[in-house]
Enzyme design. Structure first.
Site, short mmCIF file in Angstrom:
data_model
loop_
_atom_site.label_atom_id
_atom_site.label_comp_id
_atom_site.label_asym_id
_atom_site.label_seq_id
_atom_site.Cartn_x
_atom_site.Cartn_y
_atom_site.Cartn_z
N CYS A 2 0.83 -1.20 0.00
CA CYS A 2 0.00 0.00 0.00
C CYS A 2 0.87 1.25 0.00
O CYS A 2 2.05 1.21 0.32
CB CYS A 2 -0.94 0.05 1.18
SG CYS A 2 -2.03 -1.37 1.34
N ARG A 27 5.60 -0.63 -4.43
CA ARG A 27 5.25 -1.26 -3.17
C ARG A 27 4.25 -2.39 -3.35
O ARG A 27 4.04 -3.19 -2.45
CB ARG A 27 4.68 -0.20 -2.21
CG ARG A 27 5.68 0.88 -1.84
CD ARG A 27 5.02 2.00 -1.06
NE ARG A 27 4.62 1.58 0.27
CZ ARG A 27 5.39 1.64 1.35
NH1 ARG A 27 6.62 2.09 1.25
NH2 ARG A 27 4.94 1.24 2.51
N TRP A 73 -3.14 -2.73 -1.41
CA TRP A 73 -2.79 -4.15 -1.59
C TRP A 73 -3.75 -4.94 -0.72
O TRP A 73 -3.75 -4.82 0.50
CB TRP A 73 -1.34 -4.38 -1.16
CG TRP A 73 -0.77 -5.72 -1.50
CD1 TRP A 73 -0.24 -6.12 -2.69
CD2 TRP A 73 -0.66 -6.84 -0.61
NE1 TRP A 73 0.19 -7.42 -2.60
CE2 TRP A 73 -0.04 -7.89 -1.34
CE3 TRP A 73 -1.01 -7.07 0.72
CZ2 TRP A 73 0.22 -9.14 -0.79
CZ3 TRP A 73 -0.74 -8.31 1.28
CH2 TRP A 73 -0.13 -9.32 0.53
N ASN A 103 -2.72 2.25 5.57
CA ASN A 103 -1.78 1.15 5.31
C ASN A 103 -1.70 0.30 6.56
O ASN A 103 -1.65 0.85 7.67
CB ASN A 103 -0.38 1.67 4.99
CG ASN A 103 -0.31 2.41 3.68
OD1 ASN A 103 -1.25 2.41 2.89
ND2 ASN A 103 0.82 3.04 3.43
N GLY A 104 -1.61 -1.01 6.40
CA GLY A 104 -1.45 -1.88 7.55
C GLY A 104 -2.68 -2.73 7.78
O GLY A 104 -3.53 -2.89 6.91
N GLU A 491 17.68 -18.44 -3.38
CA GLU A 491 17.37 -17.10 -3.87
C GLU A 491 17.03 -17.15 -5.36
O GLU A 491 16.11 -16.45 -5.83
CB GLU A 491 18.55 -16.16 -3.61
CG GLU A 491 18.40 -14.76 -4.16
CD GLU A 491 17.24 -13.97 -3.57
OE1 GLU A 491 16.90 -12.91 -4.13
OE2 GLU A 491 16.66 -14.41 -2.55
N LYS A 495 13.48 -15.93 -7.04
CA LYS A 495 13.39 -14.93 -8.11
C LYS A 495 12.54 -15.45 -9.27
O LYS A 495 11.71 -14.74 -9.82
CB LYS A 495 14.78 -14.56 -8.63
CG LYS A 495 15.57 -13.67 -7.70
CD LYS A 495 14.95 -12.28 -7.64
CE LYS A 495 15.29 -11.61 -6.32
NZ LYS A 495 14.56 -12.10 -5.16
N GLU A 498 8.88 -15.47 -8.24
CA GLU A 498 8.32 -14.14 -8.04
C GLU A 498 7.87 -13.48 -9.34
O GLU A 498 6.79 -12.90 -9.39
CB GLU A 498 9.36 -13.22 -7.37
CG GLU A 498 9.54 -13.44 -5.89
CD GLU A 498 10.58 -12.50 -5.32
OE1 GLU A 498 10.27 -11.80 -4.34
OE2 GLU A 498 11.71 -12.46 -5.84
N HIS A 514 17.43 -38.17 -1.69
CA HIS A 514 16.52 -38.40 -0.58
C HIS A 514 15.09 -37.96 -0.90
O HIS A 514 14.31 -37.68 0.02
CB HIS A 514 17.03 -37.67 0.67
CG HIS A 514 18.35 -38.18 1.15
ND1 HIS A 514 18.53 -39.44 1.67
CD2 HIS A 514 19.57 -37.59 1.15
CE1 HIS A 514 19.80 -39.60 2.00
NE2 HIS A 514 20.45 -38.50 1.69
N LYS A 613 6.33 -4.79 -2.29
CA LYS A 613 7.75 -4.53 -2.03
C LYS A 613 8.04 -4.46 -0.55
O LYS A 613 8.89 -5.17 -0.02
CB LYS A 613 8.17 -3.23 -2.72
CG LYS A 613 9.64 -2.88 -2.55
CD LYS A 613 10.53 -3.89 -3.26
CE LYS A 613 11.99 -3.51 -3.18
NZ LYS A 613 12.83 -4.55 -3.79
#
Length: 618
Positions: A2, A27, A73, A103-104, A491, A495, A498, A514, A613
């Site tokens: 947001c 964001r 968001w 926001n939040g 990582e 990526k 995402e 395994h 973000k």
């Protein structure tokens, strides 16, 4: 997550609001809206991008001297116009018309909703945010002053939030409040402003005030005042320092690049150089790199606890190898969102390290706070944003100087975190007499060369593009690494997930037999990181396991690793083995692979679906 922009000026503030929202798109969001004062409160909301909101503004010729704007968001309620911000409040019994952006997350919204419905308030949306509008409207009826009503309201709210509020009866001002989510003020010559991020206000002003926990600010065109409501028994006016932002407008513009992610991948040599600037011409390193109290704190440190989320967590996993092998100090790495709900044992000799690009990651902040409550005495923040909550919360800090990172998928923030964590390992090793003068100078020389090595590694982009064309047709992928390179494989998988939406998982290569080997067939591409280190022989055996079962291998190998290309085994060679810096260099090709696969698939590289973000909610 947001974004909020607010403005009060002596000219039309709508362009400032829209430009601010555009600079907050990174964001993550799924709807946008604004409200301005012009013959009452005029509101526009839309799902989709800020460009759609901008189009509506021009169609309706919306203008005003005060306003608040928002990108949402979704957390409570699906993305839709009725759930988009700003939200209104007002009833026949309480006619004061209030507009809010938020926001939040409000954790006690269900209880508050029932109470306010009993008071006659009608809820239009499914959001937790609408509770705030009605609660302020309710309190305003009794207090008669908006800033007092906001203070009374936030005393009843549970959760982390930043809010901006307007009152139809007083159109010349806005009120904002912060508790656990970032919010700052911008002081300009022709008006005053508020935003979630400094980048949103750079075209209006560079003079910023970073609000602290419990701060409530009232803004008009020519003045501002701040009170702190953290102590509900004593609401008092407070002074906060004014800072001049050193962000440049060029730093948050695309320039010649197609996407911010591409720009930020190619900025890594300069970002790492900026992060290491203090030691590039030095012959030795000092604990003071991490703050004036660092030598005292580090002398008492017998082990390290790293708390982080997502990409920063992967940086912590790499750091564990360095801290234990270079400094000989035990290190534990925890996912912040999990740590904060465990009952771990505390040790006063533990250095707690919080890692966050934004410094506003809710789970990391909460985990650091929890660690202190458990009895951990000292904390270190590794962060990219000065004046962030994490920096203010920690005893020691190190700014990574990566510059603004706009793409949701972190790139340069990760490599600058790694460079910083290696510095930490070196400093602790030196203080523990584990680092000889010769080794110290050799490591400094390697760090000095790192920006050049990163620049050379970027030259493999054309080869990665070729791989991306076939890779983009796949639905799943495995990433393999060993030792310190296993977190780099994690990582790389993150990526790819995402930004290309290809399902990807990372494994320590020795774990193939395994279970994961059952997944390997000619439709499962396997990406491997193959540095010429002490585990290269073991890794080659793991690659043979994949090759023998018809798997298609994509290997990023050091030039001297002697892995030969053959049918279904594709190799891109980097430089000679970079020693302890190898994980940083091997990050680059994985970022490039994800980026170019996403390009082929046509996904939104900088703003992937469902992601944000700065994750400022739990």
């Amino acid at each position: 997550m947001c974004g909020i922009v607010g403005a009060v000026a002596n000219n039309n503030i709508v362009p400032v609001l829209l430009d601010g929202l555009l600079h907050l798109e990174y964001r993550g969001y799924d709807s946008a809206g604004l409200v301005v004062t012009c013959n009452g409160l005029q509101r526009l909301r839309t799902t989709g991008r800020v460009a759609e909101l901008k189009k509506l503004v021009h169609e309706k010729n919306i203008q005003g001297l005060a306003g608040i704007a928002h990108t949402r968001w979704a957390t409570h309620g699906v993305p839709s116009e009725r759930n988009a911000h700003p939200h209104f409040s007002g009833t026949a019994e309480s006619p004061a018309r209030i507009a809010i952006t938020h926001n939040g997350i409000i954790e006690n919204h269900e209880i508050m909703r029932k109470r306010l419905q009993a008071e006659g308030f009608e809820f239009i949306s499914d959001t937790d945010s609408e509770v705030i509008a009605h609660l302020i409207s309710f309190n305003l009826k009794y207090t008669g002053d908006l800033i007092v009503a906001v203070c009374a309201s936030i005393a009843e709210l549970q959760g982390a939030y930043a809010i901006a509020v307007m009152e139809e009866a007083r159109p010349e001002r806005i009120v904002v409040a912060r508790n656990g989510a970032p919010l700052l003020l911008g002081l300009g010559e022709s008006g005053n402003y508020a935003a979630s991020d400094a980048s949103a206000l750079l075209k209006a002003t560079r003079n910023m005030i970073y609000l602290e926990e419990g701060d409530v600010a009232e803004l008009t065109c020519d003045r501002y005042r701040i009170v702190n409501c953290l102590n509900t028994n004593s609401v008092k006016e407070v002074k906060r320092s004014v800072h001049e932002s050193n962000l440049s407008s060029e730093a948050i513009e695309l320039g010649p690049y197609a996407h911010f992610m591409q720009k930020e991948i190619f900025e890594q040599p300069s970002a790492v150089a900026n992060t290491l600037e203090m030691i590039l011409n030095a012959k030795s390193i000092s604990p003071n790199l991490f703050g004036n109290k660092a030598e005292e704190v580090f002398s008492r440190t017998s082990n390290v606890l790293i708390l982080a989320c997502g990409t920063s967590y992967h940086a912590g996993l790499v750091a564990r190898h360095w801290l234990e092998s270079v400094a000989g100090i035990p290190c534990n790495v925890e996912i912040a969102s999990e740590y904060r709900y465990r009952n771990p044992l505390a040790d006063q000799a533990t250095l707690v390290v919080g890692i966050s690009q934004s410094g506003e990651t809710a789970d990391t902040l909460a985990a650091i706070s929890y660690a202190k409550k458990l009895g951990h005495q000292y904390s270190l923040a590794i962060c990219n944003v000065p004046e962030s909550a994490l920096i203010r919360q920690a005893d020691l800090c190190f700014l990574t100087h990566a510059g603004p990172e706009i793409g949701v998928a972190s790139t340069k923030a990760f490599t600058t975190q790694l460079a910083t964590l290696l510095l930490l390992a070196m400093v602790l090793a030196k203080m523990r007499h584990k680092l000889s003068t010769k080794d110290e100078r050799q490591m400094i020389m390697a760090l000095r060369h790192l920006p050049v090595a990163l620049q050379h590694t970027l030259q493999i982009e054309s080869q990665v593009k070729i791989w991306a064309k076939s890779f983009a047709q796949k639905r799943h992928a495995l990433f393999l690494g060993r030792g310190v390179h296993y977190p780099i494989a994690m990582e790389g998988a993150l990526k790819l997930k995402e930004i290309s939406y290809i399902h990807a998982e990372a494994y320590a290569a020795g774990e193939l037999k395994h279970g994961p080997l059952a997944l390997v067939d000619n439709e499962m591409p396997v990406v491997a990181i193959a540095p010429n280190d002490q585990l290269i022989g073991k890794l080659k055996s793991n690659l043979q396991e994949v090759h023998a079962r018809g798997g298609e291998l994509y290997v990023f190998a050091d030039a001297d690793s002697q892995i030969m290309q053959s049918k279904n085994l594709h190799v891109i060679r980097l430089s000679e083995h970079a020693g302890i810096l190898s994980p940083i260099l091997h990050t680059i090709p994985l970022q490039l692979l994800a980026y170019h696969v996403a390009l082929v698939k046509g996904t939104d590289v900088d703003k992937p679906r469902n992601l944000a973000k700065a994750v400022t909610v739990e």
